[in-house]
Design a protein around this motif. Sequence first.
Motif, PDB file in Angstrom:
ATOM      1  N   TRP A   4      -2.145 -11.210   7.199  1.00 20.51           N
ATOM      2  CA  TRP A   4      -0.848 -10.693   6.746  1.00 20.51           C
ATOM      3  C   TRP A   4      -0.917  -9.258   6.240  1.00 20.51           C
ATOM      4  O   TRP A   4       0.064  -8.524   6.302  1.00 20.51           O
ATOM      5  CB  TRP A   4      -0.261 -11.601   5.671  1.00 20.51           C
ATOM      6  CG  TRP A   4       0.148 -12.925   6.225  1.00 20.51           C
ATOM      7  CD1 TRP A   4      -0.465 -14.123   6.000  1.00 20.51           C
ATOM      8  CD2 TRP A   4       1.216 -13.196   7.123  1.00 20.51           C
ATOM      9  NE1 TRP A   4       0.173 -15.117   6.707  1.00 20.51           N
ATOM     10  CE2 TRP A   4       1.213 -14.579   7.406  1.00 20.51           C
ATOM     11  CE3 TRP A   4       2.185 -12.404   7.729  1.00 20.51           C
ATOM     12  CZ2 TRP A   4       2.131 -15.183   8.256  1.00 20.51           C
ATOM     13  CZ3 TRP A   4       3.112 -13.010   8.580  1.00 20.51           C
ATOM     14  CH2 TRP A   4       3.078 -14.379   8.829  1.00 20.51           C
ATOM     15  N   ALA A   5      -2.053  -8.825   5.739  1.00 17.03           N
ATOM     16  CA  ALA A   5      -2.172  -7.467   5.197  1.00 17.03           C
ATOM     17  C   ALA A   5      -2.599  -6.450   6.255  1.00 17.03           C
ATOM     18  O   ALA A   5      -2.216  -5.287   6.176  1.00 17.03           O
ATOM     19  CB  ALA A   5      -3.161  -7.439   4.040  1.00 17.03           C
ATOM     20  N   GLU A   6      -3.389  -6.907   7.238  1.00 19.57           N
ATOM     21  CA  GLU A   6      -3.978  -5.956   8.175  1.00 19.57           C
ATOM     22  C   GLU A   6      -3.869  -6.371   9.640  1.00 19.57           C
ATOM     23  O   GLU A   6      -4.004  -5.530  10.523  1.00 19.57           O
ATOM     24  CB  GLU A   6      -5.460  -5.777   7.841  1.00 19.57           C
ATOM     25  CG  GLU A   6      -5.715  -5.341   6.416  1.00 19.57           C
ATOM     26  CD  GLU A   6      -7.104  -5.721   5.920  1.00 19.57           C
ATOM     27  OE1 GLU A   6      -7.962  -6.083   6.742  1.00 19.57           O
ATOM     28  OE2 GLU A   6      -7.304  -5.668   4.689  1.00 19.57           O
ATOM     29  N   ALA A  11       1.703  -6.553  11.434  1.00 20.50           N
ATOM     30  CA  ALA A  11       2.558  -5.911  12.442  1.00 20.50           C
ATOM     31  C   ALA A  11       3.975  -6.492  12.398  1.00 20.50           C
ATOM     32  O   ALA A  11       4.951  -5.761  12.592  1.00 20.50           O
ATOM     33  CB  ALA A  11       1.946  -6.082  13.830  1.00 20.50           C
ATOM     34  N   LYS A  12       4.095  -7.775  12.126  1.00 19.81           N
ATOM     35  CA  LYS A  12       5.415  -8.403  11.996  1.00 19.81           C
ATOM     36  C   LYS A  12       6.156  -7.877  10.776  1.00 19.81           C
ATOM     37  O   LYS A  12       7.362  -7.670  10.804  1.00 19.81           O
ATOM     38  CB  LYS A  12       5.288  -9.921  11.865  1.00 19.81           C
ATOM     39  CG  LYS A  12       4.789 -10.634  13.079  1.00 19.81           C
ATOM     40  CD  LYS A  12       4.669 -12.119  12.789  1.00 19.81           C
ATOM     41  CE  LYS A  12       4.055 -12.861  13.946  1.00 19.81           C
ATOM     42  NZ  LYS A  12       3.934 -14.295  13.669  1.00 19.81           N
ATOM     43  N   ILE A  13       5.420  -7.683   9.694  1.00 21.70           N
ATOM     44  CA  ILE A  13       6.031  -7.268   8.431  1.00 21.70           C
ATOM     45  C   ILE A  13       6.317  -5.769   8.409  1.00 21.70           C
ATOM     46  O   ILE A  13       7.292  -5.326   7.818  1.00 21.70           O
ATOM     47  CB  ILE A  13       5.135  -7.683   7.249  1.00 21.70           C
ATOM     48  CG1 ILE A  13       5.095  -9.208   7.171  1.00 21.70           C
ATOM     49  CG2 ILE A  13       5.640  -7.081   5.935  1.00 21.70           C
ATOM     50  CD1 ILE A  13       4.076  -9.775   6.229  1.00 21.70           C
ATOM     51  N   GLN A  14       5.490  -4.986   9.093  1.00 19.85           N
ATOM     52  CA  GLN A  14       5.651  -3.530   9.128  1.00 19.85           C
ATOM     53  C   GLN A  14       5.586  -2.922   7.727  1.00 19.85           C
ATOM     54  O   GLN A  14       6.517  -2.311   7.246  1.00 19.85           O
ATOM     55  CB  GLN A  14       6.962  -3.134   9.813  1.00 19.85           C
ATOM     56  CG  GLN A  14       7.101  -3.616  11.224  1.00 19.85           C
ATOM     57  CD  GLN A  14       8.462  -3.295  11.811  1.00 19.85           C
ATOM     58  OE1 GLN A  14       9.143  -2.380  11.384  1.00 19.85           O
ATOM     59  NE2 GLN A  14       8.867  -4.073  12.788  1.00 19.85           N
ATOM     60  N   TRP A  15       4.436  -3.117   7.080  1.00 16.87           N
ATOM     61  CA  TRP A  15       4.232  -2.583   5.741  1.00 16.87           C
ATOM     62  C   TRP A  15       4.514  -1.090   5.717  1.00 16.87           C
ATOM     63  O   TRP A  15       4.158  -0.364   6.628  1.00 16.87           O
ATOM     64  CB  TRP A  15       2.809  -2.844   5.265  1.00 16.87           C
ATOM     65  CG  TRP A  15       2.485  -4.288   5.109  1.00 16.87           C
ATOM     66  CD1 TRP A  15       1.591  -5.013   5.837  1.00 16.87           C
ATOM     67  CD2 TRP A  15       3.055  -5.196   4.152  1.00 16.87           C
ATOM     68  NE1 TRP A  15       1.567  -6.310   5.405  1.00 16.87           N
ATOM     69  CE2 TRP A  15       2.462  -6.449   4.360  1.00 16.87           C
ATOM     70  CE3 TRP A  15       4.001  -5.074   3.151  1.00 16.87           C
ATOM     71  CZ2 TRP A  15       2.772  -7.570   3.606  1.00 16.87           C
ATOM     72  CZ3 TRP A  15       4.311  -6.194   2.392  1.00 16.87           C
ATOM     73  CH2 TRP A  15       3.703  -7.416   2.625  1.00 16.87           C
ATOM     74  N   GLY A  16       5.164  -0.635   4.661  1.00 21.34           N
ATOM     75  CA  GLY A  16       5.481   0.772   4.485  1.00 21.34           C
ATOM     76  C   GLY A  16       6.805   1.188   5.084  1.00 21.34           C
ATOM     77  O   GLY A  16       7.254   2.302   4.882  1.00 21.34           O
ATOM     78  N   VAL A  17       7.440   0.281   5.813  1.00 16.38           N
ATOM     79  CA  VAL A  17       8.758   0.527   6.388  1.00 16.38           C
ATOM     80  C   VAL A  17       9.779  -0.170   5.488  1.00 16.38           C
ATOM     81  O   VAL A  17       9.550  -1.308   5.073  1.00 16.38           O
ATOM     82  CB  VAL A  17       8.843  -0.022   7.834  1.00 16.38           C
ATOM     83  CG1 VAL A  17      10.237   0.135   8.406  1.00 16.38           C
ATOM     84  CG2 VAL A  17       7.810   0.660   8.719  1.00 16.38           C
ATOM     85  N   SER A  42       4.040  -9.744  -3.069  1.00 14.52           N
ATOM     86  CA  SER A  42       3.757  -8.597  -3.928  1.00 14.52           C
ATOM     87  C   SER A  42       2.275  -8.225  -3.843  1.00 14.52           C
ATOM     88  O   SER A  42       1.921  -7.047  -3.721  1.00 14.52           O
ATOM     89  CB  SER A  42       4.146  -8.911  -5.372  1.00 14.52           C
ATOM     90  OG  SER A  42       3.865  -7.813  -6.209  1.00 14.52           O
ATOM     91  N   ASN A  43       1.406  -9.231  -3.879  1.00 17.06           N
ATOM     92  CA  ASN A  43      -0.032  -8.982  -3.760  1.00 17.06           C
ATOM     93  C   ASN A  43      -0.387  -8.415  -2.386  1.00 17.06           C
ATOM     94  O   ASN A  43      -1.199  -7.488  -2.275  1.00 17.06           O
ATOM     95  CB  ASN A  43      -0.824 -10.255  -4.017  1.00 17.06           C
ATOM     96  CG  ASN A  43      -0.774 -10.690  -5.458  1.00 17.06           C
ATOM     97  OD1 ASN A  43      -0.503  -9.892  -6.357  1.00 17.06           O
ATOM     98  ND2 ASN A  43      -1.017 -11.962  -5.693  1.00 17.06           N
ATOM     99  N   LEU A  44       0.210  -8.960  -1.343  1.00 18.01           N
ATOM    100  CA  LEU A  44      -0.045  -8.446   0.003  1.00 18.01           C
ATOM    101  C   LEU A  44       0.467  -7.018   0.152  1.00 18.01           C
ATOM    102  O   LEU A  44      -0.171  -6.188   0.794  1.00 18.01           O
ATOM    103  CB  LEU A  44       0.611  -9.355   1.047  1.00 18.01           C
ATOM    104  CG  LEU A  44      -0.102 -10.674   1.295  1.00 18.01           C
ATOM    105  CD1 LEU A  44       0.801 -11.640   2.057  1.00 18.01           C
ATOM    106  CD2 LEU A  44      -1.401 -10.445   2.051  1.00 18.01           C
ATOM    107  N   HIS A  45       1.624  -6.735  -0.439  1.00 18.26           N
ATOM    108  CA  HIS A  45       2.187  -5.382  -0.388  1.00 18.26           C
ATOM    109  C   HIS A  45       1.208  -4.390  -1.011  1.00 18.26           C
ATOM    110  O   HIS A  45       0.933  -3.323  -0.447  1.00 18.26           O
ATOM    111  CB  HIS A  45       3.532  -5.346  -1.109  1.00 18.26           C
ATOM    112  CG  HIS A  45       4.321  -4.110  -0.871  1.00 18.26           C
ATOM    113  ND1 HIS A  45       4.024  -2.923  -1.478  1.00 18.26           N
ATOM    114  CD2 HIS A  45       5.397  -3.892  -0.081  1.00 18.26           C
ATOM    115  CE1 HIS A  45       4.899  -2.005  -1.083  1.00 18.26           C
ATOM    116  NE2 HIS A  45       5.732  -2.580  -0.229  1.00 18.26           N
TER     117      HIS A  45
END
Length: 68
Positions: A4-6, A11-17, A42-45
């Motif tokens: 989920w983090a990397e 890719a599904k979550i699109q961290w930073g977007v 929150s931890n994954l973010h």
Amino acid sequence: MRYWAEGAGAAKIQWGVPGDFDRCVTELSKHVGPGIVKGLCSNLHQRATGARPGHAPGEEAMRHAKGN
């Protein structure tokens, strides 16, 4: 966590977007209970971006350095 983090989950979550936290809650709600999903996201973010949701990367480090 790595998925989920990397990985493909990231890719599904699109961290930073914008909306990444809400996408995380939506995706992970399929797999974990409502009592832990927001804390987990929150931890994954933080793991994926270096900051908690709603904070810019590096902002938390500055806050801690100031003693807040």
